[in-house]
Design a protein around this motif. Structure first.
Motif, PDB file in Angstrom:
ATOM      1  N   ALA A   4       0.828  -1.208   0.000  1.00  0.00           N
ATOM      2  CA  ALA A   4       0.000   0.000   0.000  1.00  0.00           C
ATOM      3  C   ALA A   4       0.859   1.253   0.000  1.00  0.00           C
ATOM      4  O   ALA A   4       0.558   2.239  -0.694  1.00  0.00           O
ATOM      5  CB  ALA A   4      -0.924  -0.001   1.218  1.00  0.00           C
ATOM      6  N   GLU A   5       1.947   1.234   0.761  1.00  0.00           N
ATOM      7  CA  GLU A   5       2.837   2.388   0.804  1.00  0.00           C
ATOM      8  C   GLU A   5       3.511   2.610  -0.544  1.00  0.00           C
ATOM      9  O   GLU A   5       3.705   3.746  -0.981  1.00  0.00           O
ATOM     10  CB  GLU A   5       3.885   2.207   1.897  1.00  0.00           C
ATOM     11  CG  GLU A   5       3.460   2.724   3.253  1.00  0.00           C
ATOM     12  CD  GLU A   5       3.158   4.214   3.219  1.00  0.00           C
ATOM     13  OE1 GLU A   5       4.089   5.034   3.324  1.00  0.00           O
ATOM     14  OE2 GLU A   5       1.971   4.571   3.066  1.00  0.00           O
ATOM     15  N   ALA A   6       3.893   1.511  -1.215  1.00  0.00           N
ATOM     16  CA  ALA A   6       4.501   1.638  -2.540  1.00  0.00           C
ATOM     17  C   ALA A   6       3.511   2.248  -3.527  1.00  0.00           C
ATOM     18  O   ALA A   6       3.873   3.094  -4.356  1.00  0.00           O
ATOM     19  CB  ALA A   6       4.973   0.269  -3.032  1.00  0.00           C
ATOM     20  N   ALA A   7       2.243   1.822  -3.431  1.00  0.00           N
ATOM     21  CA  ALA A   7       1.210   2.383  -4.308  1.00  0.00           C
ATOM     22  C   ALA A   7       1.002   3.862  -4.009  1.00  0.00           C
ATOM     23  O   ALA A   7       0.868   4.682  -4.923  1.00  0.00           O
ATOM     24  CB  ALA A   7      -0.098   1.611  -4.129  1.00  0.00           C
ATOM     25  N   ALA A   8       1.003   4.222  -2.715  1.00  0.00           N
ATOM     26  CA  ALA A   8       0.840   5.625  -2.339  1.00  0.00           C
ATOM     27  C   ALA A   8       1.996   6.467  -2.867  1.00  0.00           C
ATOM     28  O   ALA A   8       1.806   7.592  -3.341  1.00  0.00           O
ATOM     29  CB  ALA A   8       0.737   5.756  -0.825  1.00  0.00           C
ATOM     30  N   THR A  61     -11.247  11.602  -4.355  1.00  0.00           N
ATOM     31  CA  THR A  61     -11.629  10.284  -4.843  1.00  0.00           C
ATOM     32  C   THR A  61     -10.656   9.774  -5.894  1.00  0.00           C
ATOM     33  O   THR A  61     -10.448   8.579  -6.030  1.00  0.00           O
ATOM     34  CB  THR A  61     -13.053  10.325  -5.420  1.00  0.00           C
ATOM     35  OG1 THR A  61     -13.162  11.431  -6.322  1.00  0.00           O
ATOM     36  CG2 THR A  61     -14.076  10.474  -4.323  1.00  0.00           C
ATOM     37  N   GLU A  62     -10.035  10.682  -6.656  1.00  0.00           N
ATOM     38  CA  GLU A  62      -9.070  10.253  -7.654  1.00  0.00           C
ATOM     39  C   GLU A  62      -7.884   9.536  -7.016  1.00  0.00           C
ATOM     40  O   GLU A  62      -7.329   8.589  -7.572  1.00  0.00           O
ATOM     41  CB  GLU A  62      -8.576  11.449  -8.473  1.00  0.00           C
ATOM     42  CG  GLU A  62      -9.561  11.942  -9.524  1.00  0.00           C
ATOM     43  CD  GLU A  62     -10.654  12.824  -8.958  1.00  0.00           C
ATOM     44  OE1 GLU A  62     -10.735  12.955  -7.723  1.00  0.00           O
ATOM     45  OE2 GLU A  62     -11.434  13.373  -9.750  1.00  0.00           O
ATOM     46  N   VAL A  63      -7.485   9.994  -5.831  1.00  0.00           N
ATOM     47  CA  VAL A  63      -6.390   9.343  -5.119  1.00  0.00           C
ATOM     48  C   VAL A  63      -6.719   7.878  -4.895  1.00  0.00           C
ATOM     49  O   VAL A  63      -5.902   6.986  -5.162  1.00  0.00           O
ATOM     50  CB  VAL A  63      -6.116  10.047  -3.769  1.00  0.00           C
ATOM     51  CG1 VAL A  63      -5.232   9.182  -2.883  1.00  0.00           C
ATOM     52  CG2 VAL A  63      -5.448  11.392  -3.994  1.00  0.00           C
ATOM     53  N   TYR A  64      -7.917   7.602  -4.393  1.00  0.00           N
ATOM     54  CA  TYR A  64      -8.305   6.227  -4.124  1.00  0.00           C
ATOM     55  C   TYR A  64      -8.331   5.394  -5.407  1.00  0.00           C
ATOM     56  O   TYR A  64      -7.861   4.257  -5.435  1.00  0.00           O
ATOM     57  CB  TYR A  64      -9.683   6.178  -3.457  1.00  0.00           C
ATOM     58  CG  TYR A  64     -10.190   4.770  -3.264  1.00  0.00           C
ATOM     59  CD1 TYR A  64      -9.640   3.944  -2.288  1.00  0.00           C
ATOM     60  CD2 TYR A  64     -11.193   4.240  -4.081  1.00  0.00           C
ATOM     61  CE1 TYR A  64     -10.084   2.644  -2.121  1.00  0.00           C
ATOM     62  CE2 TYR A  64     -11.654   2.949  -3.911  1.00  0.00           C
ATOM     63  CZ  TYR A  64     -11.090   2.158  -2.929  1.00  0.00           C
ATOM     64  OH  TYR A  64     -11.518   0.864  -2.782  1.00  0.00           O
ATOM     65  N   ALA A  65      -8.891   5.951  -6.481  1.00  0.00           N
ATOM     66  CA  ALA A  65      -8.962   5.215  -7.749  1.00  0.00           C
ATOM     67  C   ALA A  65      -7.573   4.831  -8.226  1.00  0.00           C
ATOM     68  O   ALA A  65      -7.356   3.707  -8.705  1.00  0.00           O
ATOM     69  CB  ALA A  65      -9.678   6.058  -8.797  1.00  0.00           C
ATOM     70  N   LEU A  66      -6.624   5.741  -8.104  1.00  0.00           N
ATOM     71  CA  LEU A  66      -5.254   5.453  -8.523  1.00  0.00           C
ATOM     72  C   LEU A  66      -4.605   4.395  -7.629  1.00  0.00           C
ATOM     73  O   LEU A  66      -3.898   3.506  -8.113  1.00  0.00           O
ATOM     74  CB  LEU A  66      -4.423   6.733  -8.525  1.00  0.00           C
ATOM     75  CG  LEU A  66      -4.788   7.747  -9.615  1.00  0.00           C
ATOM     76  CD1 LEU A  66      -4.101   9.082  -9.348  1.00  0.00           C
ATOM     77  CD2 LEU A  66      -4.403   7.216 -10.994  1.00  0.00           C
ATOM     78  N   LEU A  67      -4.848   4.482  -6.326  1.00  0.00           N
ATOM     79  CA  LEU A  67      -4.314   3.467  -5.416  1.00  0.00           C
ATOM     80  C   LEU A  67      -4.844   2.088  -5.779  1.00  0.00           C
ATOM     81  O   LEU A  67      -4.098   1.106  -5.826  1.00  0.00           O
ATOM     82  CB  LEU A  67      -4.694   3.809  -3.974  1.00  0.00           C
ATOM     83  CG  LEU A  67      -3.981   4.984  -3.310  1.00  0.00           C
ATOM     84  CD1 LEU A  67      -4.632   5.315  -1.973  1.00  0.00           C
ATOM     85  CD2 LEU A  67      -2.500   4.684  -3.123  1.00  0.00           C
ATOM     86  N   ARG A  68      -6.145   2.020  -6.040  1.00  0.00           N
ATOM     87  CA  ARG A  68      -6.754   0.735  -6.391  1.00  0.00           C
ATOM     88  C   ARG A  68      -6.173   0.188  -7.688  1.00  0.00           C
ATOM     89  O   ARG A  68      -5.897  -1.013  -7.807  1.00  0.00           O
ATOM     90  CB  ARG A  68      -8.272   0.900  -6.526  1.00  0.00           C
ATOM     91  CG  ARG A  68      -8.999   0.840  -5.217  1.00  0.00           C
ATOM     92  CD  ARG A  68      -9.463  -0.579  -4.844  1.00  0.00           C
ATOM     93  NE  ARG A  68     -10.596  -0.965  -5.669  1.00  0.00           N
ATOM     94  CZ  ARG A  68     -10.628  -2.057  -6.431  1.00  0.00           C
ATOM     95  NH1 ARG A  68      -9.570  -2.839  -6.507  1.00  0.00           N
ATOM     96  NH2 ARG A  68     -11.696  -2.356  -7.136  1.00  0.00           N
TER      97      ARG A  68
END
Length: 326
Positions: free
Chosen positions: A285-289, A302-309
């Protein structure tokens, strides 16, 4: 705060029972485990009502709850602080101040609890967009996710049994977050029963199912309460949505890693489904962040979450089933 106001604000522990909520009967042992997590949420909320000093509040939470349950207690604090922010606005936002102080290590799950306030305050949904702009975008997405959980949990006949659409006022990505929270609520509404969860998700349109499975992944990893057999059955039943299910685990593991409240149930899910430790899954998760931070400048919440997913689903698509349990 006057005692009479405390009494009015506090929530009765009995509200955590499956019977009170009208949930389907499930395995008694699993049911009791899930109820204890709900009781921890209520306990944390009630302690917040009666404890004005936030450093003292955090100390009381650590003293009252064990490592597995304390996160749920902090989630209850999020409900109380956000509710105050929306009902009695001050010069600064109580929730954000808590993130920067005594609650900094629990910011994600406190923000999830704040989503309950959005549902409970009559103007909460209208006020949510402006409220979220006061928070770090990498944390703020948890609020609409918490809102979706609340609606699925307290209005399951509408939002789960009848698969009612999210509120029309939400953006498309806001609806995605709503469905993530709705998926988490299924873990309780269906008593963590894999077959019951599958039957419920299959009633939804196909374009909503991926996010529901991601929410199930978060709940199965953070809350747990089940054993190896149930986890493997979930993975089997997720079918085409396996990567979505698995993508929820890093979110849950990161919540526990940041707060330092590790749990055997989270470790079990990480080992069985990803063949990694809690810390290793949290690092995903940290790498994705980190990738999201470098990919865009000032993204919407919400875009942040979409990109993380997107990052986590892509990673999980490369992970084969754990041979030890196949």
């Amino acid at each position: 705060m006057p005692r009479i106001v405390e009494r009015l604000l506090k929530i009765r522990p009995e509200e955590a029972s499956f019977k009170a909520r009208g949930f389907e009967a499930c395995d008694p042992t699993i049911c009791r485990r899930l109820e204890q997590m709900l009781e921890s949420f209520i306990g944390g909320y009630n302690l917040a009502v009666e404890t004005q000093d936030k450093v003292e509040l955090s100390q009381r939470l650590y003293a009252a709850f064990d490592s597995h349950h304390v996160g749920f207690a902090f989630e209850g604090v999020g409900l109380y602080l956000a509710m105050l922010d929306m009902l009695i606005p001050g010069k600064s936002y109580r929730l954000n101040s808590y993130f920067k102080g005594a609650g900094e290590h629990h910011d994600y799950i406190v923000a999830v609890g704040a989503g309950f306030a959005v549902a409970r305050i009559p103007w909460g949904l209208r006020a949510m967009d402006g409220y979220l702009r006061t928070l770090d975008p990498l944390i703020a997405w948890c609020v609409p996710c918490g809102y979706g959980f609340h609606e699925g949990f307290f209005h399951h006949r509408r939002f789960i049994d009848a698969a009612e659409d999210p509120p029309a006022s939400l953006s498309s990505l806001g609806r995605q977050l709503f469905d993530s929270g709705l998926g988490r609520s299924l873990w309780w509404v269906k008593g963590a029963d894999p077959l019951g969860i599958l039957a419920a998700i299959d009633r939804f349109p196909e374009d909503r199912r991926a996010e529901l499975w991601a929410g199930i992944g978060i709940a199965a990893c953070y809350a747990g309460g089940v054993g190896v057999a149930e986890l493997l059955k979930l993975e089997e039943l997720s079918g085409l949505y396996r990567a979505d299910l698995l993508s929820g685990l890093p979110f849950a593991a990161r919540l526990r890693q940041k707060a330092g409240n590790y749990s055997d149930t989270t470790e079990l899910a990480c080992r069985v489904l990803l063949d990694r430790s809690t810390s290793e899954v949290a690092d995903m998760a940290e790498a994705a962040a980190g990738a999201v931070r470098g990919q865009v400048r000032g993204p919407g919440i919400t875009e942040v979450y979409a990109l993380l997913r997107q990052h986590l689903v892509a990673k999980c698509q490369t992970i084969e089933k754990v041979e030890l349990y196949v």
